[in-house]
Design a protein around this motif. Structure first.
Motif, PDB file in Angstrom:
ATOM      1  N   ILE A   1       0.865  -1.183   0.000  1.00 52.06           N
ATOM      2  CA  ILE A   1       0.000   0.000   0.000  1.00 52.06           C
ATOM      3  C   ILE A   1       0.898   1.229   0.000  1.00 52.06           C
ATOM      4  O   ILE A   1       1.740   1.389   0.881  1.00 52.06           O
ATOM      5  CB  ILE A   1      -0.917   0.028   1.258  1.00 52.06           C
ATOM      6  CG1 ILE A   1      -1.715  -1.254   1.393  1.00 52.06           C
ATOM      7  CG2 ILE A   1      -1.806   1.264   1.253  1.00 52.06           C
ATOM      8  CD1 ILE A   1      -2.719  -1.535   0.330  1.00 52.06           C
TER       9      ILE A   1
ATOM     10  N   ARG B   1      -8.145  -4.136  -6.508  1.00 47.56           N
ATOM     11  CA  ARG B   1      -7.374  -3.165  -5.736  1.00 47.56           C
ATOM     12  C   ARG B   1      -7.448  -1.825  -6.456  1.00 47.56           C
ATOM     13  O   ARG B   1      -7.329  -1.780  -7.677  1.00 47.56           O
ATOM     14  CB  ARG B   1      -5.938  -3.666  -5.687  1.00 47.56           C
ATOM     15  CG  ARG B   1      -4.957  -2.734  -5.099  1.00 47.56           C
ATOM     16  CD  ARG B   1      -3.541  -3.287  -5.352  1.00 47.56           C
ATOM     17  NE  ARG B   1      -2.610  -2.592  -4.550  1.00 47.56           N
ATOM     18  CZ  ARG B   1      -2.034  -3.073  -3.463  1.00 47.56           C
ATOM     19  NH1 ARG B   1      -2.255  -4.301  -3.092  1.00 47.56           N
ATOM     20  NH2 ARG B   1      -1.215  -2.343  -2.771  1.00 47.56           N
TER      21      ARG B   1
ATOM     22  N   THR C   1      -3.106   6.576   0.487  1.00 48.63           N
ATOM     23  CA  THR C   1      -4.431   6.439   1.095  1.00 48.63           C
ATOM     24  C   THR C   1      -5.369   7.419   0.410  1.00 48.63           C
ATOM     25  O   THR C   1      -4.925   8.514   0.047  1.00 48.63           O
ATOM     26  CB  THR C   1      -4.394   6.699   2.614  1.00 48.63           C
ATOM     27  OG1 THR C   1      -3.864   7.994   2.867  1.00 48.63           O
ATOM     28  CG2 THR C   1      -3.607   5.643   3.342  1.00 48.63           C
TER      29      THR C   1
ATOM     30  N   ALA D   1      -6.405   2.576  -5.800  1.00 51.86           N
ATOM     31  CA  ALA D   1      -5.944   3.682  -4.968  1.00 51.86           C
ATOM     32  C   ALA D   1      -6.758   4.921  -5.338  1.00 51.86           C
ATOM     33  O   ALA D   1      -7.190   5.072  -6.477  1.00 51.86           O
ATOM     34  CB  ALA D   1      -4.454   3.938  -5.188  1.00 51.86           C
TER      35      ALA D   1
ATOM     36  N   THR E   1      -6.575   3.489  -0.122  1.00 56.40           N
ATOM     37  CA  THR E   1      -6.455   2.330  -1.010  1.00 56.40           C
ATOM     38  C   THR E   1      -7.531   1.349  -0.575  1.00 56.40           C
ATOM     39  O   THR E   1      -7.708   1.115   0.623  1.00 56.40           O
ATOM     40  CB  THR E   1      -5.066   1.679  -0.919  1.00 56.40           C
ATOM     41  OG1 THR E   1      -4.093   2.583  -1.473  1.00 56.40           O
ATOM     42  CG2 THR E   1      -5.012   0.370  -1.701  1.00 56.40           C
TER      43      THR E   1
END
Length: 101
Positions: A65, A83, A68, A85, A70
């Protein structure tokens, strides 16, 4: 990679889990929290779990990661299937859930 309740500090959803990594002063994290909570409330068996990235650096590093918010979409067994971001749109979250359910 599979994640379990012990690693997350929360139970996985019966069908899927929306896993959000946030940080304290992240404005898009607040909007993401609302969006994911709304989607989790709409879809039966889906949980929203939010993790403070600063408090869980080991997990953040293990999952790669780097920003943020994420969001990871986990299937019922805790396997990461999607996934993203940045702040997601509600429609995109719903589509991503389709890959997990």
């Amino acid at each position: 990679m599979r994640l379990d309740a012990a690693e997350l500090g929360a139970e996985l959803g019966e069908r899927a889990t929306l896993l959000q990594f946030s940080s304290a002063f992240c404005q898009p994290c607040r909007a993401t929290r609302r969006t994911l909570a709304e989607v989790a409330a709409m879809v039966e068996g889906v949980a929203h779990v939010e993790i403070d990235a600063e408090a869980r650096l080991g997990l953040v590093r293990a999952l790669g990661i780097s920003a943020t918010p994420t969001v990871l979409v986990l299937d019922a067994s805790g396997r990461v299937v999607r996934r993203a971001a940045g702040q997601p749109r509600k429609a995109d979250v719903i589509v991503a859930l389709g890959a997990a359910i």
